[in-house]
Design a protein around this motif. Sequence first.
Motif, PDB file in Angstrom:
ATOM      1  N   LYS A 241      -9.930  26.853 -23.128  1.00 39.57           N
ATOM      2  CA  LYS A 241      -9.873  25.403 -23.011  1.00 39.57           C
ATOM      3  C   LYS A 241      -9.424  25.048 -21.602  1.00 39.57           C
ATOM      4  N   LEU A 242     -10.211  24.230 -20.953  1.00 43.90           N
ATOM      5  CA  LEU A 242      -9.841  23.764 -19.638  1.00 43.90           C
ATOM      6  C   LEU A 242      -8.841  22.636 -19.798  1.00 43.90           C
ATOM      7  N   SER A 243      -7.851  22.634 -18.931  1.00 43.89           N
ATOM      8  CA  SER A 243      -6.849  21.577 -19.027  1.00 43.89           C
ATOM      9  C   SER A 243      -7.477  20.260 -18.588  1.00 43.89           C
ATOM     10  N   GLN A 244      -7.291  19.274 -19.377  1.00 41.57           N
ATOM     11  CA  GLN A 244      -7.820  17.956 -19.073  1.00 41.57           C
ATOM     12  C   GLN A 244      -6.849  17.241 -18.146  1.00 41.57           C
ATOM     13  N   SER A 245      -7.372  16.702 -17.055  1.00 40.27           N
ATOM     14  CA  SER A 245      -6.499  15.957 -16.168  1.00 40.27           C
ATOM     15  C   SER A 245      -6.215  14.602 -16.803  1.00 40.27           C
ATOM     16  N   VAL A 246      -5.028  14.131 -16.570  1.00 43.08           N
ATOM     17  CA  VAL A 246      -4.620  12.855 -17.130  1.00 43.08           C
ATOM     18  C   VAL A 246      -5.318  11.751 -16.357  1.00 43.08           C
ATOM     19  N   GLU A 247      -5.971  10.869 -17.077  1.00 40.27           N
ATOM     20  CA  GLU A 247      -6.679   9.761 -16.460  1.00 40.27           C
ATOM     21  C   GLU A 247      -5.659   8.734 -15.995  1.00 40.27           C
ATOM     22  N   LYS A 248      -5.681   8.421 -14.703  1.00 41.19           N
ATOM     23  CA  LYS A 248      -4.768   7.415 -14.165  1.00 41.19           C
ATOM     24  C   LYS A 248      -5.517   6.106 -14.031  1.00 41.19           C
ATOM     25  N   LYS A 249      -4.807   5.034 -14.346  1.00 43.11           N
ATOM     26  CA  LYS A 249      -5.385   3.714 -14.165  1.00 43.11           C
ATOM     27  C   LYS A 249      -4.270   2.716 -13.954  1.00 43.11           C
ATOM     28  N   TYR A 250      -4.638   1.568 -13.432  1.00 37.62           N
ATOM     29  CA  TYR A 250      -3.661   0.511 -13.211  1.00 37.62           C
ATOM     30  C   TYR A 250      -3.385  -0.188 -14.536  1.00 37.62           C
ATOM     31  N   ALA A 251      -2.125  -0.207 -14.938  1.00 38.24           N
ATOM     32  CA  ALA A 251      -1.746  -0.842 -16.195  1.00 38.24           C
ATOM     33  C   ALA A 251      -1.826  -2.362 -16.094  1.00 38.24           C
ATOM     34  N   GLN A 252      -1.617  -2.886 -14.903  1.00 38.05           N
ATOM     35  CA  GLN A 252      -1.677  -4.335 -14.695  1.00 38.05           C
ATOM     36  C   GLN A 252      -2.408  -4.614 -13.377  1.00 38.05           C
TER      37      GLN A 252
ATOM     38  N   VAL B 234     -11.674  -8.801   5.961  1.00 40.02           N
ATOM     39  CA  VAL B 234     -10.498  -8.412   6.735  1.00 40.02           C
ATOM     40  C   VAL B 234     -10.040  -9.609   7.550  1.00 40.02           C
ATOM     41  N   ASP B 235      -8.727  -9.859   7.527  1.00 42.72           N
ATOM     42  CA  ASP B 235      -8.144 -10.981   8.256  1.00 42.72           C
ATOM     43  C   ASP B 235      -7.222 -10.434   9.339  1.00 42.72           C
ATOM     44  N   ASN B 236      -7.703 -10.429  10.604  1.00 48.30           N
ATOM     45  CA  ASN B 236      -6.908  -9.982  11.745  1.00 48.30           C
ATOM     46  C   ASN B 236      -6.366  -8.566  11.545  1.00 48.30           C
ATOM     47  N   SER B 237      -7.217  -7.653  11.158  1.00 47.51           N
ATOM     48  CA  SER B 237      -6.975  -6.224  10.927  1.00 47.51           C
ATOM     49  C   SER B 237      -6.256  -5.905   9.621  1.00 47.51           C
ATOM     50  N   ASN B 238      -5.826  -6.891   8.880  1.00 51.38           N
ATOM     51  CA  ASN B 238      -5.151  -6.666   7.592  1.00 51.38           C
ATOM     52  C   ASN B 238      -6.098  -7.001   6.446  1.00 51.38           C
ATOM     53  N   TYR B 239      -5.929  -6.277   5.372  1.00 56.12           N
ATOM     54  CA  TYR B 239      -6.674  -6.605   4.161  1.00 56.12           C
ATOM     55  C   TYR B 239      -5.706  -6.636   2.987  1.00 56.12           C
ATOM     56  N   SER B 240      -6.054  -7.407   1.998  1.00 50.01           N
ATOM     57  CA  SER B 240      -5.296  -7.488   0.755  1.00 50.01           C
ATOM     58  C   SER B 240      -6.307  -7.755  -0.352  1.00 50.01           C
ATOM     59  N   VAL B 241      -6.382  -6.822  -1.310  1.00 49.83           N
ATOM     60  CA  VAL B 241      -7.397  -6.920  -2.346  1.00 49.83           C
ATOM     61  C   VAL B 241      -6.756  -6.688  -3.717  1.00 49.83           C
ATOM     62  N   LYS B 242      -7.153  -7.494  -4.676  1.00 49.30           N
ATOM     63  CA  LYS B 242      -6.622  -7.370  -6.037  1.00 49.30           C
ATOM     64  C   LYS B 242      -7.494  -6.413  -6.841  1.00 49.30           C
ATOM     65  N   ILE B 243      -6.809  -5.523  -7.561  1.00 52.41           N
ATOM     66  CA  ILE B 243      -7.482  -4.562  -8.426  1.00 52.41           C
ATOM     67  C   ILE B 243      -7.184  -4.966  -9.864  1.00 52.41           C
ATOM     68  N   PRO B 244      -8.207  -5.165 -10.701  1.00 52.98           N
ATOM     69  CA  PRO B 244      -7.972  -5.585 -12.088  1.00 52.98           C
ATOM     70  C   PRO B 244      -7.201  -4.535 -12.899  1.00 52.98           C
ATOM     71  N   ALA B 245      -6.525  -4.999 -13.922  1.00 52.77           N
ATOM     72  CA  ALA B 245      -5.820  -4.101 -14.839  1.00 52.77           C
ATOM     73  C   ALA B 245      -6.832  -3.164 -15.492  1.00 52.77           C
ATOM     74  N   ASN B 246      -6.380  -1.977 -15.866  1.00 50.37           N
ATOM     75  CA  ASN B 246      -7.182  -0.938 -16.528  1.00 50.37           C
ATOM     76  C   ASN B 246      -8.283  -0.353 -15.655  1.00 50.37           C
ATOM     77  N   THR B 247      -8.189  -0.535 -14.329  1.00 56.49           N
ATOM     78  CA  THR B 247      -9.138   0.094 -13.419  1.00 56.49           C
ATOM     79  C   THR B 247      -8.763   1.559 -13.281  1.00 56.49           C
ATOM     80  N   ILE B 248      -9.733   2.436 -13.495  1.00 57.42           N
ATOM     81  CA  ILE B 248      -9.500   3.879 -13.485  1.00 57.42           C
ATOM     82  C   ILE B 248      -9.573   4.414 -12.056  1.00 57.42           C
TER      83      ILE B 248
END
Length: 174
Positions: free
Chosen positions: A30-41, A76-90
Amino acid sequence: MKHKILLSLLLATISSFAITGCDKDEKTVKLSQSVEKKYAQETTLEGVISNDKNIIKAGTVEVTDENGRLISQVTVDNSNYSVKIPANTILPLLLTFSSENSDDKLVSVVIYDTITTYYINPSTTAIAKAAKSMGGYTRANLVRAAEDMVHVPDANRTSTGWRGDPTTQYGGWH
Protein backbone atom coordinates in the motif's frame (compact mmCIF):
# COMPACT_ATOMS: atom_id res chain seq x y z
CA MET A 1 28.32 -39.17 -16.04
CA LYS A 2 29.04 -35.49 -16.67
CA HIS A 3 25.70 -35.08 -18.43
CA LYS A 4 23.78 -36.58 -15.50
CA ILE A 5 25.43 -34.16 -13.05
CA LEU A 6 24.75 -31.17 -15.25
CA LEU A 7 21.17 -32.28 -15.86
CA SER A 8 20.48 -32.77 -12.15
CA LEU A 9 22.06 -29.37 -11.36
CA LEU A 10 19.92 -27.71 -14.04
CA LEU A 11 16.74 -29.37 -12.75
CA ALA A 12 17.56 -28.33 -9.17
CA THR A 13 18.07 -24.72 -10.28
CA ILE A 14 14.82 -24.66 -12.27
CA SER A 15 12.82 -26.17 -9.43
CA SER A 16 14.21 -23.66 -6.93
CA PHE A 17 13.12 -20.81 -9.22
CA ALA A 18 9.68 -22.39 -9.57
CA ILE A 19 9.30 -22.79 -5.81
CA THR A 20 10.54 -19.34 -4.79
CA GLY A 21 9.46 -17.35 -7.85
CA CYS A 22 5.76 -18.16 -7.93
CA ASP A 23 4.15 -16.91 -4.78
CA LYS A 24 0.45 -16.77 -5.61
CA ASP A 25 -0.39 -15.07 -2.32
CA GLU A 26 1.69 -11.98 -3.01
CA LYS A 27 0.89 -9.13 -0.69
CA THR A 28 0.19 -5.82 -2.32
CA VAL A 29 2.17 -2.90 -1.03
CA LYS A 30 0.00 0.00 0.00
CA LEU A 31 1.38 3.34 -1.01
CA SER A 32 1.05 5.99 1.64
CA GLN A 33 -1.56 8.50 0.68
CA SER A 34 -0.47 12.09 1.04
CA VAL A 35 -2.79 14.23 3.08
CA GLU A 36 -4.77 16.56 0.87
CA LYS A 37 -4.23 20.15 1.98
CA LYS A 38 -6.78 22.83 1.34
CA TYR A 39 -7.80 26.20 2.66
CA ALA A 40 -10.43 25.76 5.36
CA GLN A 41 -11.61 29.35 4.93
CA GLU A 42 -11.21 32.16 2.41
CA THR A 43 -7.57 33.26 2.44
CA THR A 44 -5.73 36.22 0.96
CA LEU A 45 -2.36 35.62 -0.64
CA GLU A 46 -0.09 38.58 -1.22
CA GLY A 47 3.42 39.41 -2.28
CA VAL A 48 5.77 41.28 -4.57
CA ILE A 49 6.80 40.57 -8.14
CA SER A 50 10.37 41.22 -9.26
CA ASN A 51 12.90 40.24 -11.88
CA ASP A 52 16.63 39.91 -11.27
CA LYS A 53 17.10 43.69 -11.30
CA ASN A 54 13.95 45.55 -10.24
CA ILE A 55 10.44 45.15 -8.95
CA ILE A 56 7.81 44.80 -11.66
CA LYS A 57 5.03 47.35 -11.31
CA ALA A 58 2.35 46.18 -13.75
CA GLY A 59 0.86 42.92 -14.95
CA THR A 60 -1.51 40.15 -13.93
CA VAL A 61 -1.28 37.32 -11.41
CA GLU A 62 -3.33 34.21 -12.15
CA VAL A 63 -3.96 31.55 -9.52
CA THR A 64 -4.43 28.08 -11.00
CA ASP A 65 -4.44 24.54 -9.72
CA GLU A 66 -1.96 21.91 -10.92
CA ASN A 67 -4.18 21.09 -13.89
CA GLY A 68 -4.32 24.71 -15.07
CA ARG A 69 -7.87 25.42 -13.87
CA LEU A 70 -8.21 29.15 -13.10
CA ILE A 71 -9.05 29.84 -9.45
CA SER A 72 -8.62 33.62 -9.35
CA GLN A 73 -6.97 36.50 -11.17
CA VAL A 74 -5.79 39.94 -10.04
CA THR A 75 -4.03 42.96 -11.51
CA VAL A 76 -0.69 43.91 -9.98
CA ASP A 77 -0.75 47.29 -8.23
CA ASN A 78 2.71 48.95 -8.08
CA SER A 79 4.55 45.59 -7.85
CA ASN A 80 2.25 44.23 -5.12
CA TYR A 81 -0.53 41.74 -5.54
CA SER A 82 -3.27 40.58 -3.21
CA VAL A 83 -5.61 37.79 -4.27
CA LYS A 84 -8.41 36.00 -2.43
CA ILE A 85 -8.49 32.22 -2.49
CA PRO A 86 -11.92 30.62 -1.87
CA ALA A 87 -12.47 28.23 1.03
CA ASN A 88 -11.93 24.51 0.28
CA THR A 89 -9.43 25.26 -2.51
CA ILE A 90 -7.08 22.28 -2.79
CA LEU A 91 -3.32 22.81 -2.81
CA PRO A 92 -0.88 23.02 -4.57
CA LEU A 93 -1.62 26.25 -6.40
CA LEU A 94 0.43 28.11 -8.98
CA LEU A 95 0.79 31.88 -8.88
CA THR A 96 1.68 32.91 -12.43
CA PHE A 97 2.65 36.48 -13.29
CA SER A 98 2.50 37.81 -16.82
CA SER A 99 2.78 41.29 -18.30
CA GLU A 100 2.11 42.91 -21.64
CA ASN A 101 5.77 43.98 -21.90
CA SER A 102 7.19 40.46 -21.77
CA ASP A 103 6.39 36.96 -22.98
CA ASP A 104 8.16 35.46 -19.97
CA LYS A 105 5.96 34.21 -17.17
CA LEU A 106 7.09 34.05 -13.56
CA VAL A 107 5.74 31.35 -11.25
CA SER A 108 5.58 30.62 -7.54
CA VAL A 109 4.10 27.45 -6.00
CA VAL A 110 1.76 27.44 -2.98
CA ILE A 111 1.89 24.20 -0.98
CA TYR A 112 1.27 25.41 2.57
CA ASP A 113 -2.14 26.49 3.82
CA THR A 114 -0.55 28.53 6.64
CA ILE A 115 1.73 30.81 4.58
CA THR A 116 0.11 33.81 2.91
CA THR A 117 3.08 35.80 1.50
CA TYR A 118 4.60 34.57 -1.75
CA TYR A 119 7.23 36.36 -3.81
CA ILE A 120 7.18 35.77 -7.54
CA ASN A 121 10.56 36.08 -9.26
CA PRO A 122 12.98 34.19 -11.54
CA SER A 123 14.25 32.08 -8.62
CA THR A 124 10.77 30.88 -7.65
CA THR A 125 10.13 30.14 -11.33
CA ALA A 126 13.29 28.01 -11.63
CA ILE A 127 12.42 26.14 -8.42
CA ALA A 128 8.88 25.45 -9.69
CA LYS A 129 10.17 24.16 -13.04
CA ALA A 130 12.76 21.93 -11.35
CA ALA A 131 10.21 20.51 -8.89
CA LYS A 132 7.78 19.78 -11.73
CA SER A 133 10.50 17.92 -13.63
CA MET A 134 11.25 15.87 -10.48
CA GLY A 135 7.70 14.56 -10.44
CA GLY A 136 5.42 17.33 -9.20
CA TYR A 137 4.89 20.10 -6.70
CA THR A 138 5.52 18.19 -3.49
CA ARG A 139 7.30 19.58 -0.47
CA ALA A 140 10.21 17.17 -0.98
CA ASN A 141 10.64 18.14 -4.65
CA LEU A 142 10.43 21.86 -3.91
CA VAL A 143 12.98 21.62 -1.09
CA ARG A 144 15.35 19.58 -3.25
CA ALA A 145 14.95 22.01 -6.15
CA ALA A 146 15.61 24.99 -3.88
CA GLU A 147 18.69 23.33 -2.37
CA ASP A 148 20.03 22.61 -5.84
CA MET A 149 19.65 26.30 -6.77
CA VAL A 150 21.66 27.60 -3.82
CA HIS A 151 25.41 27.66 -4.32
CA VAL A 152 26.81 26.58 -0.97
CA PRO A 153 29.96 24.52 -0.44
CA ASP A 154 29.14 20.89 0.39
CA ALA A 155 30.89 21.15 3.77
CA ASN A 156 28.67 24.09 4.70
CA ARG A 157 25.28 22.71 3.62
CA THR A 158 23.20 23.15 6.76
CA SER A 159 20.02 25.07 7.36
CA THR A 160 21.57 27.02 10.25
CA GLY A 161 24.83 27.94 8.61
CA TRP A 162 28.40 27.13 9.50
CA ARG A 163 28.99 23.98 11.53
CA GLY A 164 31.68 24.76 14.04
CA ASP A 165 33.69 27.76 15.12
CA PRO A 166 32.77 30.72 12.87
CA THR A 167 36.19 32.30 13.46
CA THR A 168 37.80 29.46 11.51
CA GLN A 169 35.44 29.45 8.53
CA TYR A 170 37.23 30.60 5.36
CA GLY A 171 40.40 31.41 7.31
CA GLY A 172 38.85 33.40 10.19
CA TRP A 173 37.08 36.72 10.60
CA HIS A 174 37.19 39.03 7.62
